[in-house]
Design a protein around this motif. Structure first.
Motif, PDB file in Angstrom:
ATOM      1  N   THR A  23      33.387 -15.075  28.878  1.00  0.00           N
ATOM      2  CA  THR A  23      34.321 -14.512  29.845  1.00  0.00           C
ATOM      3  C   THR A  23      35.713 -15.053  29.548  1.00  0.00           C
ATOM      4  O   THR A  23      35.882 -16.012  28.786  1.00  0.00           O
ATOM      5  CB  THR A  23      33.932 -14.902  31.280  1.00  0.00           C
ATOM      6  OG1 THR A  23      34.056 -16.321  31.413  1.00  0.00           O
ATOM      7  CG2 THR A  23      32.513 -14.457  31.615  1.00  0.00           C
ATOM      8  N   ARG A  24      36.704 -14.461  30.161  1.00  0.00           N
ATOM      9  CA  ARG A  24      38.083 -14.930  29.998  1.00  0.00           C
ATOM     10  C   ARG A  24      38.204 -16.364  30.487  1.00  0.00           C
ATOM     11  O   ARG A  24      38.874 -17.192  29.870  1.00  0.00           O
ATOM     12  CB  ARG A  24      39.025 -14.010  30.782  1.00  0.00           C
ATOM     13  CG  ARG A  24      40.475 -14.420  30.676  1.00  0.00           C
ATOM     14  CD  ARG A  24      41.368 -13.408  31.413  1.00  0.00           C
ATOM     15  NE  ARG A  24      42.755 -13.720  31.218  1.00  0.00           N
ATOM     16  CZ  ARG A  24      43.450 -14.582  31.972  1.00  0.00           C
ATOM     17  NH1 ARG A  24      42.861 -15.209  32.972  1.00  0.00           N
ATOM     18  NH2 ARG A  24      44.728 -14.809  31.740  1.00  0.00           N
ATOM     19  N   GLU A  25      37.548 -16.686  31.588  1.00  0.00           N
ATOM     20  CA  GLU A  25      37.587 -18.047  32.130  1.00  0.00           C
ATOM     21  C   GLU A  25      36.989 -19.060  31.149  1.00  0.00           C
ATOM     22  O   GLU A  25      37.520 -20.147  30.979  1.00  0.00           O
ATOM     23  CB  GLU A  25      36.853 -18.113  33.476  1.00  0.00           C
ATOM     24  CG  GLU A  25      37.589 -17.426  34.608  1.00  0.00           C
ATOM     25  CD  GLU A  25      38.932 -18.066  34.901  1.00  0.00           C
ATOM     26  OE1 GLU A  25      39.033 -19.311  34.934  1.00  0.00           O
ATOM     27  OE2 GLU A  25      39.901 -17.309  35.091  1.00  0.00           O
ATOM     28  N   GLU A  26      35.877 -18.692  30.518  1.00  0.00           N
ATOM     29  CA  GLU A  26      35.265 -19.590  29.535  1.00  0.00           C
ATOM     30  C   GLU A  26      36.193 -19.812  28.346  1.00  0.00           C
ATOM     31  O   GLU A  26      36.319 -20.939  27.857  1.00  0.00           O
ATOM     32  CB  GLU A  26      33.929 -19.023  29.064  1.00  0.00           C
ATOM     33  CG  GLU A  26      32.842 -19.052  30.125  1.00  0.00           C
ATOM     34  CD  GLU A  26      31.602 -18.279  29.717  1.00  0.00           C
ATOM     35  OE1 GLU A  26      30.509 -18.688  30.167  1.00  0.00           O
ATOM     36  OE2 GLU A  26      31.704 -17.287  28.963  1.00  0.00           O
ATOM     37  N   GLU A  27      36.830 -18.758  27.887  1.00  0.00           N
ATOM     38  CA  GLU A  27      37.772 -18.882  26.772  1.00  0.00           C
ATOM     39  C   GLU A  27      38.947 -19.777  27.149  1.00  0.00           C
ATOM     40  O   GLU A  27      39.382 -20.617  26.353  1.00  0.00           O
ATOM     41  CB  GLU A  27      38.288 -17.509  26.329  1.00  0.00           C
ATOM     42  CG  GLU A  27      37.268 -16.664  25.619  1.00  0.00           C
ATOM     43  CD  GLU A  27      36.888 -17.222  24.249  1.00  0.00           C
ATOM     44  OE1 GLU A  27      37.666 -17.982  23.645  1.00  0.00           O
ATOM     45  OE2 GLU A  27      35.788 -16.878  23.789  1.00  0.00           O
ATOM     46  N   LEU A  28      39.464 -19.614  28.355  1.00  0.00           N
ATOM     47  CA  LEU A  28      40.579 -20.450  28.804  1.00  0.00           C
ATOM     48  C   LEU A  28      40.146 -21.904  28.967  1.00  0.00           C
ATOM     49  O   LEU A  28      40.921 -22.812  28.666  1.00  0.00           O
ATOM     50  CB  LEU A  28      41.165 -19.901  30.106  1.00  0.00           C
ATOM     51  CG  LEU A  28      41.939 -18.596  29.970  1.00  0.00           C
ATOM     52  CD1 LEU A  28      42.343 -18.074  31.348  1.00  0.00           C
ATOM     53  CD2 LEU A  28      43.157 -18.761  29.083  1.00  0.00           C
ATOM     54  N   ASP A  29      38.928 -22.136  29.442  1.00  0.00           N
ATOM     55  CA  ASP A  29      38.407 -23.501  29.544  1.00  0.00           C
ATOM     56  C   ASP A  29      38.365 -24.169  28.169  1.00  0.00           C
ATOM     57  O   ASP A  29      38.759 -25.332  28.013  1.00  0.00           O
ATOM     58  CB  ASP A  29      36.998 -23.511  30.147  1.00  0.00           C
ATOM     59  CG  ASP A  29      36.987 -23.310  31.644  1.00  0.00           C
ATOM     60  OD1 ASP A  29      38.071 -23.365  32.266  1.00  0.00           O
ATOM     61  OD2 ASP A  29      35.894 -23.096  32.199  1.00  0.00           O
ATOM     62  N   LEU A  32      41.990 -24.825  27.007  1.00  0.00           N
ATOM     63  CA  LEU A  32      42.594 -25.927  27.758  1.00  0.00           C
ATOM     64  C   LEU A  32      42.002 -27.263  27.332  1.00  0.00           C
ATOM     65  O   LEU A  32      42.731 -28.237  27.137  1.00  0.00           O
ATOM     66  CB  LEU A  32      42.416 -25.701  29.257  1.00  0.00           C
ATOM     67  CG  LEU A  32      42.995 -26.777  30.183  1.00  0.00           C
ATOM     68  CD1 LEU A  32      44.485 -26.969  29.932  1.00  0.00           C
ATOM     69  CD2 LEU A  32      42.737 -26.388  31.642  1.00  0.00           C
ATOM     70  N   VAL A  95      48.217 -22.876  29.777  1.00  0.00           N
ATOM     71  CA  VAL A  95      46.822 -22.430  29.918  1.00  0.00           C
ATOM     72  C   VAL A  95      46.282 -22.792  31.297  1.00  0.00           C
ATOM     73  O   VAL A  95      45.591 -21.993  31.936  1.00  0.00           O
ATOM     74  CB  VAL A  95      45.935 -23.016  28.800  1.00  0.00           C
ATOM     75  CG1 VAL A  95      44.482 -22.616  28.985  1.00  0.00           C
ATOM     76  CG2 VAL A  95      46.429 -22.558  27.434  1.00  0.00           C
ATOM     77  N   SER A  98      47.531 -20.355  33.776  1.00  0.00           N
ATOM     78  CA  SER A  98      46.926 -19.026  33.678  1.00  0.00           C
ATOM     79  C   SER A  98      45.501 -18.996  34.203  1.00  0.00           C
ATOM     80  O   SER A  98      45.020 -17.952  34.616  1.00  0.00           O
ATOM     81  CB  SER A  98      46.967 -18.516  32.236  1.00  0.00           C
ATOM     82  OG  SER A  98      46.089 -19.248  31.430  1.00  0.00           O
ATOM     83  N   ARG A  99      44.819 -20.139  34.201  1.00  0.00           N
ATOM     84  CA  ARG A  99      43.468 -20.162  34.755  1.00  0.00           C
ATOM     85  C   ARG A  99      43.441 -20.763  36.162  1.00  0.00           C
ATOM     86  O   ARG A  99      42.381 -20.991  36.724  1.00  0.00           O
ATOM     87  CB  ARG A  99      42.487 -20.881  33.820  1.00  0.00           C
ATOM     88  CG  ARG A  99      42.638 -22.375  33.735  1.00  0.00           C
ATOM     89  CD  ARG A  99      41.607 -23.019  32.843  1.00  0.00           C
ATOM     90  NE  ARG A  99      40.262 -22.942  33.332  1.00  0.00           N
ATOM     91  CZ  ARG A  99      39.739 -23.761  34.240  1.00  0.00           C
ATOM     92  NH1 ARG A  99      40.473 -24.701  34.783  1.00  0.00           N
ATOM     93  NH2 ARG A  99      38.486 -23.635  34.597  1.00  0.00           N
ATOM     94  N   ASP A 101      44.149 -23.758  37.285  1.00  0.00           N
ATOM     95  CA  ASP A 101      43.547 -25.086  37.351  1.00  0.00           C
ATOM     96  C   ASP A 101      44.638 -26.060  37.791  1.00  0.00           C
ATOM     97  O   ASP A 101      45.412 -26.564  36.978  1.00  0.00           O
ATOM     98  CB  ASP A 101      42.983 -25.471  35.981  1.00  0.00           C
ATOM     99  CG  ASP A 101      42.190 -26.761  36.003  1.00  0.00           C
ATOM    100  OD1 ASP A 101      42.463 -27.626  36.870  1.00  0.00           O
ATOM    101  OD2 ASP A 101      41.303 -26.906  35.152  1.00  0.00           O
TER     102      ASP A 101
END
Length: 128
Positions: A23-29, A32, A95, A98-99, A101
Motif C-alpha cells: 500500500t502507499r502507507e507501507e511504501e512511505l513507512d 521514512l 515523508v 506526507s504520511r 506521522d
C-alpha cells in the motif's frame, strides 16, 4: 466483421498475478525508515547518543526491529556531517508529513533545527 478477442487482456492477467503489492502507507513507512536510518548513522558518527537513541526508537517503530547502529567513522568533517544530517532530516520531514506521522515529523524538524544551528556555529568558528 471483427474477430473477437480470445485471450485474456494483459491488464487482467497482471491483476491476477501472485506479485505482492504494498500500500502507499507501507511504501512511505519503508521510505521514512530508510531516511531515519541514514540520519541515525550520521548522528552516531557525530557522537550524539541521546539524539541517536530517539531516532533509533522511531526506526524500530517503523520497521518492527531495532536498527543496526553505525559501526565506524567516514572521516568527514563535522560541517560536512551536519550538512548531510540536515539534508536527511529534511527528507524525513517531507515523508513524515506526507504520511501524517506527527512523532517522526517533530523529531525530523528538531534535528533540522539542531543541525542548522550547528552549521551556523561551525561557520562562526571559521570566521574568528
Amino acid at each position: 466483421m471483427y474477430e473477437p478477442i480470445r485471450s485474456k487482456s494483459a491488464h487482467s492477467m497482471a491483476e491476477a498475478s501472485d506479485f505482492p503489492h504494498r500500500t502507499r502507507e507501507e511504501e512511505l513507512d519503508i521510505q521514512l525508515a530508510g531516511h531515519l536510518a541514514a540520519l541515525l548513522a550520521v548522528t552516531d558518527e557525530l557522537g550524539l547518543e541521546t539524539e541517536g537513541n530517539r531516532i533509533a526508537a522511531q526506526v524500530a517503530r517503523l520497521r518492527g526491529t531495532a536498527p543496526t547502529r553505525h559501526a565506524g567513522p567516514s572521516g568527514a568533517g563535522a560541517a560536512a556531517l551536519h550538512d548531510r544530517a540536515l539534508a536527511l532530516a529534511g527528507r524525513a520531514l517531507v515523508v513524515a508529513a506526507s504520511r501524517a506521522d506527527t512523532a517522526a515529523a517533530i523529531l525530523a524538524a528538531e534535528r533540522m533545527d539542531a543541525h542548522t544551528a550547528a552549521l551556523r556555529d561551525t561557520q562562526l568558528v571559521g570566521t574568528l
